[in-house]
Design a protein around this motif. Structure first.
Motif, PDB file in Angstrom:
ATOM      1  N   ASN A  85       3.787  46.511  28.949  1.00 33.98           N
ATOM      2  CA  ASN A  85       2.551  47.054  27.985  1.00 33.98           C
ATOM      3  C   ASN A  85       1.642  47.845  29.804  1.00 33.98           C
TER       4      ASN A  85
ATOM      5  N   LEU B  79      -0.783  50.239  24.372  1.00 37.85           N
ATOM      6  CA  LEU B  79      -0.219  49.361  23.479  1.00 37.85           C
ATOM      7  C   LEU B  79      -1.486  48.307  22.947  1.00 37.85           C
TER       8      LEU B  79
ATOM      9  N   LYS C 169      -0.622  50.042  29.162  1.00 37.97           N
ATOM     10  CA  LYS C 169      -1.545  49.749  28.505  1.00 37.97           C
ATOM     11  C   LYS C 169      -1.505  50.322  26.996  1.00 37.97           C
TER      12      LYS C 169
ATOM     13  N   PHE D  61       8.601  53.007  20.864  1.00 38.97           N
ATOM     14  CA  PHE D  61       8.654  51.570  21.601  1.00 38.97           C
ATOM     15  C   PHE D  61      10.244  50.669  21.870  1.00 38.97           C
TER      16      PHE D  61
END
Length: 375
Positions: free
Chosen positions: A283, A288, A286, A257
């Protein structure tokens, strides 16, 4: 006579043998001395030493450091006024939008207070209208000589102003109660996800009392996160806003990431001697989650040209770190300080000049001031 000659011959022969032996021993001693001298010369002669010219350059390195993902915004939502929950419109995991109704509470006493404030406001409006009309009539009559005294006009004006002030006070009281009643509707302050709920329908809520021990909801913004990293003091000079950072998490070990540095605290933590650095992470999927621990790779590029040498050119002694400079055929130990390290190269800072001849593979065997045979 024959016997006497034999003795002489024997003595002469012995003398000759003795001289030969002495000559042989002297010659052997000389050869041995010459050999020892040659060996001594070969020991004291310095071996050829490889050197290089000192140059400046830029060194790009990176720092692997742990970090923590936290929500960009995370709030505890409490009730502002006392009441009872009438309806709940969100639960754990619910995605909500800004302004969306999360819960509706009711408070009968507020309804009564609002009705009372409304009636007082209407009564005061009527009084204000009457006093205003009376003042206008008195003022009109005062235009005719002797009909109305100036004192009557002043009293009518004072009554109109007083009733108008009372009307404004009644409006303010009504707005106050109406605002409190609006607080019974609990709404989301921003887009996010409900990560906790601590109340049920019919439960008592309020700013004080049993209902306020825990927040009604915890609202978390999940589509944008903060990656918080504590950068050690030695590396803070290489970290700049806008730099891109990569990281991994244990949940997705094969995925990398990225994010950009947005905020630096500008001060060191007094206990950890490190600077707080925050990276914004988008994010949208979603994947993370707030609270995850990340393994961060922080780029550390140098901003200016510095002296770059191989790591082997450094001597780490008990008195410090040195490089060995060759000057006029002799070694000179120069104290230096180390900077970034990357690919077996390292930044150094010291009393050096570009073009100085430094020993490529330095060691303590090359003493300070010793002659150097440059290879």
């Amino acid at each position: 006579m024959h016997r006497r000659i034999s003795v002489r011959n024997l003595v002469a022969l012995a003398s000759g043998l003795l001289l030969v032996s002495l000559f042989t021993q002297c010659h052997s001693s000389e050869n041995k001395a010459e050999k020892e001298e040659a060996e001594a010369d070969s020991v004291t002669a310095p071996a050829p030493t490889e050197v290089f010219s000192l140059t400046k350059g830029k060194l790009a390195s990176s720092l692997n450091i742990p970090g923590e993902l936290i929500a960009y915004r995370d709030v505890d939502i409490y009730a502002k006024v006392s009441g009872f929950i009438k309806t709940l419109n969100a639960d754990v995991g619910s995605e909500v939008r800004e302004g969306q109704l999360l819960a509706q509470a009711e408070a009968p006493e507020l309804s009564a207070q609002l009705a009372s404030a409304d009636s007082k406001l209407k009564a005061q409006e009527a009084l204000s209208i009457a006093s205003k009309a009376n003042y206008e009539r008195v003022l009109e009559a005062s235009k005719f000589s002797g009909a109305v005294s100036k004192n009557d006009v002043d009293q009518a004006l004072a009554k109109r102003n007083a009733d108008l002030a009372q009307l404004e006070a009644a409006k303010s009281a009504y707005r106050e109660v109406a605002t409190l009643k609006n607080y019974l509707a609990i709404r989301a302050p921003f887009d996010g996800i409900i990560s906790a709920r601590n109340a049920s329908t019919g439960a008592y809520i309020g700013p004080a009392g049993k209902g306020s021990e825990f927040p009604l909801f915890v609202l978390t913004e999940q589509k944008r996160l903060r990656l918080v990293v504590a950068v050690p003091e030695a590396y803070t000079g290489y970290v700049h806003a806008g730099s891109e950072v990569s990281f991994t998490v244990k949940t997705f070990p094969n995925r990398t990431f990225t994010g950009k540095i947005k905020r630096l605290s500008g001060a060191l933590d007094k206990r950890l001697r490190s600077e707080r650095v925050e990276v914004d992470v988008i994010n949208n999927d979603k994947k993370l989650l707030p609270g995850m621990v990340a393994e961060v790779t922080l780029p550390l590029p140098t901003q200016s040209n510095t002296f770059i040498v191989p790591k082997a050119a450094l001597v780490n002694s008990t008195t410090g770190v040195f490089v060995i400079r060759v000057k006029e055929g002799k070694s000179e130990w120069v104290p230096v300080k180390k900077g970034l390290e990357a690919d077996n190269k390292i930044e150094i800072f010291g009393d050096l000049n570009e073009g100085d001849q430094l020993v490529t593979t330095a060691s303590e065997e090359i003493r300070d001031g010793a002659p150097v045979n440059v290879k």
